[in-house]
Write an enzyme that holds these catalytic residues in place. Sequence first.
Site, PDB file in Angstrom:
ATOM      1  N   ARG A 237      18.160  -6.677  12.486  1.00 25.98           N
ATOM      2  CA  ARG A 237      19.454  -7.171  12.956  1.00 25.98           C
ATOM      3  C   ARG A 237      20.548  -6.359  12.276  1.00 25.98           C
ATOM      4  O   ARG A 237      20.527  -6.160  11.050  1.00 25.98           O
ATOM      5  CB  ARG A 237      19.646  -8.651  12.610  1.00 25.98           C
ATOM      6  CG  ARG A 237      19.031  -9.608  13.596  1.00 25.98           C
ATOM      7  CD  ARG A 237      19.720  -9.574  14.966  1.00 25.98           C
ATOM      8  NE  ARG A 237      19.125 -10.487  15.910  1.00 25.98           N
ATOM      9  CZ  ARG A 237      18.108 -10.188  16.725  1.00 25.98           C
ATOM     10  NH1 ARG A 237      17.575  -8.991  16.729  1.00 25.98           N
ATOM     11  NH2 ARG A 237      17.638 -11.084  17.565  1.00 25.98           N
ATOM     12  N   GLU A 266      27.248  -4.505  16.797  1.00 27.57           N
ATOM     13  CA  GLU A 266      26.630  -4.287  18.104  1.00 27.57           C
ATOM     14  C   GLU A 266      27.412  -4.948  19.235  1.00 27.57           C
ATOM     15  O   GLU A 266      27.828  -6.098  19.074  1.00 27.57           O
ATOM     16  CB  GLU A 266      25.216  -4.889  18.029  1.00 27.57           C
ATOM     17  CG  GLU A 266      24.274  -4.394  19.064  1.00 27.57           C
ATOM     18  CD  GLU A 266      22.839  -4.815  18.755  1.00 27.57           C
ATOM     19  OE1 GLU A 266      22.386  -4.677  17.604  1.00 27.57           O
ATOM     20  OE2 GLU A 266      22.188  -5.291  19.687  1.00 27.57           O
ATOM     21  N   HIS A 284      18.970  -1.171  21.092  1.00 26.01           N
ATOM     22  CA  HIS A 284      18.291  -2.459  20.864  1.00 26.01           C
ATOM     23  C   HIS A 284      17.170  -2.693  21.891  1.00 26.01           C
ATOM     24  O   HIS A 284      17.238  -3.598  22.728  1.00 26.01           O
ATOM     25  CB  HIS A 284      19.297  -3.616  20.892  1.00 26.01           C
ATOM     26  CG  HIS A 284      18.787  -4.852  20.207  1.00 26.01           C
ATOM     27  ND1 HIS A 284      19.585  -5.711  19.497  1.00 26.01           N
ATOM     28  CD2 HIS A 284      17.526  -5.371  20.115  1.00 26.01           C
ATOM     29  CE1 HIS A 284      18.852  -6.699  19.017  1.00 26.01           C
ATOM     30  NE2 HIS A 284      17.594  -6.513  19.374  1.00 26.01           N
TER      31      HIS A 284
HETATM   32  C1  8YV Z   1      15.259  -9.413  22.276  1.00 26.82           C
HETATM   33  C2  8YV Z   1      15.239  -9.235  19.710  1.00 26.82           C
HETATM   34  O1  8YV Z   1      15.188  -8.490  23.271  1.00 26.82           O
HETATM   35  O2  8YV Z   1      13.555 -10.869  19.774  1.00 26.82           O
HETATM   36  C3  8YV Z   1      14.528 -10.443  19.198  1.00 26.82           C
HETATM   37  O3  8YV Z   1      14.950 -10.960  18.153  1.00 26.82           O
HETATM   38  O4  8YV Z   1      16.038  -8.698  19.057  1.00 26.82           O
HETATM   39  C4  8YV Z   1      14.917  -8.661  21.022  1.00 26.82           C
HETATM   40  O5  8YV Z   1      13.567  -8.379  21.038  1.00 26.82           O
HETATM   41  C5  8YV Z   1      16.599 -10.037  22.283  1.00 26.82           C
HETATM   42  O6  8YV Z   1      16.663 -11.076  21.357  1.00 26.82           O
HETATM   43  C6  8YV Z   1      16.962 -10.536  23.674  1.00 26.82           C
HETATM   44  O7  8YV Z   1      17.765 -11.681  23.659  1.00 26.82           O
END
Ligand code: 8YV
Length: 322
Positions: A237, A266, A284
Amino acid sequence: MPIVTVTNMFPKAALDKLETHCDLRINQTETPPTTEDLKKYALDSMVIVTYLSDKIDRDIIDNAKNLKLIANYGAGFNNIDVAYAAKKGIWVTNTPAVLHETTADLTWAMILGAARRIVPAERFTRENRFKGWQAKMFLGGDVYGKTLGIIGCGEIGSAVAQRALGFNMRVLYFNRNRLSLEKENALNALYTSMEELLRQSDFVTVHVPLSKQTQNMISKKQFLMMKPTAYFIHTARGKVVDDQALVDTLKEGRIAGAALDVYENEPALTEGMIELQNLMLLPHIGSASHETRDKMADLVADNVLDALAGRSPRCLVPSWGK
Ligand code: 8YV
């Protein structure tokens, strides 16, 4: 019928699974909802299916009248005020155990891509600048036999470590809790302090969730502990890393390179990133495979069906109600 709102594009098979059980409100575009839209959804929905770009804060939760579940389409759930939702008796779910292998695959693409300078080399060739073999052209770093440092060794970090066995790497890891000896042995991973990991690793990869404890945990001080020949990889993150400190470290040539899939602000990039040739920038896409996105959606649908049936959903986030 209860209203289930899906805030963003969502796979059809999962929608089909839900269709006969609720009144589906779908945003089948790539345009995310505004805060006002989210407030409206909260007012009449029993379930909202959210993306990481949907910030579900107190304001939105306070607008909810019938909301029983916020079902996040992703493993990370830092976009949701979980403590407040729990206080209001609203379940929050995520999608664990279905995307770690795919995210580990991408992490490895980034490790190899950063070390072997794949993106600039491809660009060079595409621009028709390859005029013959040269001994010093696009020299990079080796991966095989090197030391890999994994910060955060949960599902994704462990899957990254597993792959390192094939590259005969020495694996160091730092985690909130030490893994079992059995798991450490299976992964051939050594538990170290964060400082030791940063000082010894040739590749440092981050896999912690975002929390008050992990926000900005990698900043200038940590980058300066790394070897000048080391690479930094980040698929977790954005706010875990101080992006300006990374840009400065790369500009000063204090580490060899980096690869990012997530950003502090982001989707905005930090000034100076675009010019850095030893920084790989991805949008991402950690879990972005057809198979995994379908599995994630299917799991979201199961959570929604649980809630519609009045059952506690199967993937309540670990911190819910704590
Ligand atoms: C997702 C991500 O695509 O799962 C997670 O935490 O960062 C990604 O794999 C994203 O959250 C989509 O909402």
